[in-house]
Design a protein around this motif. Structure first.
Motif, mmCIF file in Angstrom:
data_model
loop_
_atom_site.group_PDB
_atom_site.id
_atom_site.type_symbol
_atom_site.label_atom_id
_atom_site.label_comp_id
_atom_site.label_asym_id
_atom_site.label_seq_id
_atom_site.Cartn_x
_atom_site.Cartn_y
_atom_site.Cartn_z
ATOM 1 N N ARG A 1 19.641 24.521 20.991
ATOM 2 C CA ARG A 1 18.373 23.805 20.862
ATOM 3 C C ARG A 1 18.314 22.624 21.821
ATOM 4 O O ARG A 1 17.284 21.987 21.967
ATOM 5 C CB ARG A 1 18.147 23.336 19.419
ATOM 6 N N THR A 2 19.442 22.332 22.452
ATOM 7 C CA THR A 2 19.478 21.360 23.543
ATOM 8 C C THR A 2 20.396 21.906 24.623
ATOM 9 O O THR A 2 21.233 22.782 24.368
ATOM 10 C CB THR A 2 20.004 19.979 23.100
ATOM 11 N N SER B 1 21.892 15.419 39.683
ATOM 12 C CA SER B 1 21.613 14.604 38.512
ATOM 13 C C SER B 1 21.633 15.496 37.275
ATOM 14 O O SER B 1 21.608 16.722 37.373
ATOM 15 C CB SER B 1 20.246 13.928 38.652
ATOM 16 N N LEU B 2 21.678 14.849 36.105
ATOM 17 C CA LEU B 2 21.713 15.543 34.820
ATOM 18 C C LEU B 2 20.694 14.934 33.879
ATOM 19 O O LEU B 2 20.380 13.749 33.967
ATOM 20 C CB LEU B 2 23.090 15.390 34.161
ATOM 21 N N SER B 3 20.233 15.772 32.966
ATOM 22 C CA SER B 3 19.353 15.305 31.903
ATOM 23 C C SER B 3 19.621 16.171 30.685
ATOM 24 O O SER B 3 20.133 17.283 30.805
ATOM 25 C CB SER B 3 17.892 15.447 32.345
ATOM 26 N N ARG B 4 19.299 15.664 29.516
ATOM 27 C CA ARG B 4 19.386 16.470 28.301
ATOM 28 C C ARG B 4 17.965 16.887 27.949
ATOM 29 O O ARG B 4 17.063 16.059 27.938
ATOM 30 C CB ARG B 4 19.993 15.683 27.152
ATOM 31 N N ILE B 5 17.786 18.202 27.686
ATOM 32 C CA ILE B 5 16.471 18.714 27.349
ATOM 33 C C ILE B 5 16.550 19.579 26.089
ATOM 34 O O ILE B 5 17.615 20.096 25.749
ATOM 35 C CB ILE B 5 15.857 19.533 28.510
ATOM 36 N N ALA B 6 15.424 19.738 25.430
ATOM 37 C CA ALA B 6 15.308 20.669 24.310
ATOM 38 C C ALA B 6 15.049 22.054 24.890
ATOM 39 O O ALA B 6 14.322 22.198 25.883
ATOM 40 C CB ALA B 6 14.161 20.251 23.399
ATOM 41 N N VAL C 1 13.831 28.341 27.756
ATOM 42 C CA VAL C 1 12.558 27.680 28.019
ATOM 43 C C VAL C 1 12.639 26.253 27.506
ATOM 44 O O VAL C 1 13.268 25.982 26.474
ATOM 45 C CB VAL C 1 11.408 28.420 27.292
ATOM 46 N N SER C 2 11.972 25.358 28.219
ATOM 47 C CA SER C 2 11.831 23.981 27.763
ATOM 48 C C SER C 2 10.406 23.531 28.019
ATOM 49 O O SER C 2 9.712 24.075 28.894
ATOM 50 C CB SER C 2 12.803 23.059 28.504
ATOM 51 N N MET C 3 9.962 22.552 27.270
ATOM 52 C CA MET C 3 8.673 21.913 27.509
ATOM 53 C C MET C 3 8.988 20.549 28.116
ATOM 54 O O MET C 3 9.725 19.766 27.521
ATOM 55 C CB MET C 3 7.883 21.784 26.211
ATOM 56 N N VAL C 4 8.458 20.301 29.308
ATOM 57 C CA VAL C 4 8.794 19.081 30.042
ATOM 58 C C VAL C 4 7.536 18.341 30.463
ATOM 59 O O VAL C 4 6.476 18.933 30.635
ATOM 60 C CB VAL C 4 9.661 19.409 31.295
ATOM 61 N N SER C 5 7.679 17.042 30.634
ATOM 62 C CA SER C 5 6.572 16.191 31.048
ATOM 63 C C SER C 5 6.512 16.097 32.567
ATOM 64 O O SER C 5 7.548 16.015 33.241
ATOM 65 C CB SER C 5 6.742 14.791 30.458
ATOM 66 N N ALA D 1 10.614 27.068 16.799
ATOM 67 C CA ALA D 1 12.046 26.833 17.018
ATOM 68 C C ALA D 1 12.387 25.349 17.036
ATOM 69 O O ALA D 1 13.470 24.955 16.615
ATOM 70 C CB ALA D 1 12.488 27.482 18.335
ATOM 71 N N LEU D 2 11.470 24.536 17.539
ATOM 72 C CA LEU D 2 11.701 23.096 17.697
ATOM 73 C C LEU D 2 10.501 22.340 17.117
ATOM 74 O O LEU D 2 9.632 21.876 17.856
ATOM 75 C CB LEU D 2 11.879 22.758 19.179
ATOM 76 N N PRO D 3 10.428 22.206 15.793
ATOM 77 C CA PRO D 3 9.240 21.636 15.141
ATOM 78 C C PRO D 3 8.828 20.255 15.646
ATOM 79 O O PRO D 3 7.641 19.935 15.669
ATOM 80 C CB PRO D 3 9.634 21.588 13.664
ATOM 81 N N LYS D 4 9.763 19.430 16.069
ATOM 82 C CA LYS D 4 9.403 18.081 16.547
ATOM 83 C C LYS D 4 8.572 18.136 17.832
ATOM 84 O O LYS D 4 7.891 17.175 18.175
ATOM 85 C CB LYS D 4 10.647 17.231 16.752
#
Length: 177
Positions: free
Chosen positions: A31-32, A46-51, A61-65, A126-129
């Motif tokens: 989930r991350t 570079s690195l980032s943590r994503i859902a 798949v991720s939803m990103v801004s 899958a990711l309610p938040k």
């Protein structure tokens, strides 16, 4: 020219059903993920943590801004990697399974409303938040098309997986583990 010394045994094991089973579990439960990308303005890694979630296609798949540095960077250079697998807190974290997906990032826009709506419903399930920001217009989906993967199943358990191996771990795939 081959730089491997003679009589050296590769640490990479042949991919077997146990390896595919471990990959299936990591892909299905993640989930991350840690996202590796190349910064568009500096060219530095570079690195980032994503859902994340695994889509029906088998891709992550991720939803990103649009406001995030990783989104802008992936739009410039879609080459990326995802690291799946969280240490459980028990035992040596380096002896716990993890999967690195070597990906090409592809963005899905709201221009395909049916596809977008279906993916959004699955993502929120899958990711309610994600429901908190899913309606914001600066958010979009990125699909990480894994071309290959490296599985570390624990000490002495290293495997290389192809895209076909990854897709074979889908529940409805022929010969799924």
């Amino acid at each position: 020219m081959n730089d491997t010394p003679p009589n050296t045994i590769s640490p990479i094991r042949p991919t077997d059903d146990d390896a595919l089973g471990t990959a299936k579990e990591l892909l299905g439960t993640a989930r991350t993920a840690s996202l590796a990308f190349i910064e568009s303005d500096t060219g530095r890694p570079s690195l980032s943590r994503i859902a994340v979630m695994r889509a029906a296609s088998g891709d992550m798949v991720s939803m990103v801004s649009e406001l995030s540095a990783h989104t802008r960077s992936l739009q410039t250079n879609p080459a990326s990697a995802l690291l799946l697998g969280e240490p459980s807190g028990k035992g040596d974290p380096l002896n716990q399974p993890r999967l690195t997906l070597h990906c090409d990032a592809e963005f899905l826009t709201r221009d395909t409303p049916d596809e977008f709506a279906a993916l959004q419903a699955d993502y929120i399930s899958a990711l309610p938040k994600a429901k908190l920001y899913a309606g914001f217009l600066d958010f979009r989906f990125v699909v990480f098309k894994a071309q290959s993967a490296s599985l570390n199943g624990g000490f002495g358990k290293a495997y290389e997986l192809s895209r076909e191996d990854i897709l074979s771990t889908l529940p409805n795939a022929p010969n799924a583990p």
